[in-house]
Design a protein around this motif. Structure first.
Motif, PDB file in Angstrom:
ATOM      1  N   TYR A 161       0.739  -1.351  -0.156  1.00 18.90           N
ATOM      2  CA  TYR A 161       0.208  -0.047  -0.066  1.00 18.90           C
ATOM      3  C   TYR A 161       1.090   1.229   0.025  1.00 18.90           C
ATOM      4  O   TYR A 161       2.266   1.327   0.387  1.00 18.90           O
ATOM      5  CB  TYR A 161      -0.878   0.080   1.262  1.00 18.90           C
ATOM      6  CG  TYR A 161      -0.261   0.229   2.389  1.00 18.90           C
ATOM      7  CD1 TYR A 161       0.295   1.454   3.143  1.00 18.90           C
ATOM      8  CD2 TYR A 161       0.061  -1.064   3.360  1.00 18.90           C
ATOM      9  CE1 TYR A 161       0.770   1.342   4.284  1.00 18.90           C
ATOM     10  CE2 TYR A 161       0.771  -0.839   4.644  1.00 18.90           C
ATOM     11  CZ  TYR A 161       1.043   0.276   4.844  1.00 18.90           C
ATOM     12  OH  TYR A 161       1.884   0.468   6.295  1.00 18.90           O
TER      13      TYR A 161
ATOM     14  N   GLN B 208      -3.805   3.658   0.106  1.00 16.56           N
ATOM     15  CA  GLN B 208      -4.426   3.117  -1.407  1.00 16.56           C
ATOM     16  C   GLN B 208      -3.702   1.653  -1.637  1.00 16.56           C
ATOM     17  O   GLN B 208      -2.234   1.567  -1.613  1.00 16.56           O
ATOM     18  CB  GLN B 208      -3.780   4.000  -2.618  1.00 16.56           C
ATOM     19  CG  GLN B 208      -4.246   3.488  -3.988  1.00 16.56           C
ATOM     20  CD  GLN B 208      -4.055   4.530  -4.934  1.00 16.56           C
ATOM     21  OE1 GLN B 208      -3.405   5.536  -4.740  1.00 16.56           O
ATOM     22  NE2 GLN B 208      -4.516   4.036  -6.355  1.00 16.56           N
ATOM     23  N   CYS B 209      -4.299   0.733  -1.940  1.00 16.08           N
ATOM     24  CA  CYS B 209      -3.640  -0.732  -1.968  1.00 16.08           C
ATOM     25  C   CYS B 209      -3.218  -0.748  -3.523  1.00 16.08           C
ATOM     26  O   CYS B 209      -3.719  -0.406  -4.410  1.00 16.08           O
ATOM     27  CB  CYS B 209      -4.892  -1.713  -1.780  1.00 16.08           C
ATOM     28  SG  CYS B 209      -3.980  -3.520  -2.153  1.00 16.08           S
TER      29      CYS B 209
ATOM     30  N   SER C 294      -8.884   1.517  -2.112  1.00 18.67           N
ATOM     31  CA  SER C 294      -8.300   2.747  -1.342  1.00 18.67           C
ATOM     32  C   SER C 294      -9.322   2.995  -0.406  1.00 18.67           C
ATOM     33  O   SER C 294     -10.486   2.796  -0.380  1.00 18.67           O
ATOM     34  CB  SER C 294      -8.045   3.826  -2.207  1.00 18.67           C
ATOM     35  OG  SER C 294      -9.009   4.335  -2.856  1.00 18.67           O
TER      36      SER C 294
ATOM     37  N   LEU D 115      -8.536   0.678   5.157  1.00 18.40           N
ATOM     38  CA  LEU D 115      -7.961   0.118   4.018  1.00 18.40           C
ATOM     39  C   LEU D 115      -8.193  -1.495   4.242  1.00 18.40           C
ATOM     40  O   LEU D 115      -8.305  -2.304   3.380  1.00 18.40           O
ATOM     41  CB  LEU D 115      -6.451   0.545   3.666  1.00 18.40           C
ATOM     42  CG  LEU D 115      -5.892  -0.497   2.446  1.00 18.40           C
ATOM     43  CD1 LEU D 115      -6.863   0.048   1.099  1.00 18.40           C
ATOM     44  CD2 LEU D 115      -4.449   0.057   2.293  1.00 18.40           C
TER      45      LEU D 115
END
Length: 69
Positions: free
Chosen positions: A6, A18-19, A25, A38
């Motif tokens: 992430y 955010q992955c 996200s 997340l």
């Protein structure tokens, strides 16, 4: 246990997590809250995915900045 990659950054008054492995996200008022949200979002995504395919392997990450005229 599955590991995911992430990014975490500040955007105005919130932190955005955010992955990088999946299109997921989330955000929160603190870093910890953003990461917790997340984690929950990725878990829900994987539940709904229905496949048992492994996560893609991240081989290179580039973080940059560019100027737009």
């Amino acid at each position: 246990m599955r590991k995911v990659h992430y990014t975490l950054y500040r955007e105005e008054s919130d932190y955005v997590a955010q992955c990088l492995d999946f299109d997921v996200s989330s955000f929160g008022a603190t870093k910890e809250e953003a990461l917790l949200m997340l984690k929950e979002a990725v878990e829900l995504y994987l539940e709904d995915d229905g496949t048992s395919e492994p996560a893609p392997r991240i081989s290179e990450i580039t973080v940059g900045e560019m100027a737009i005229a």
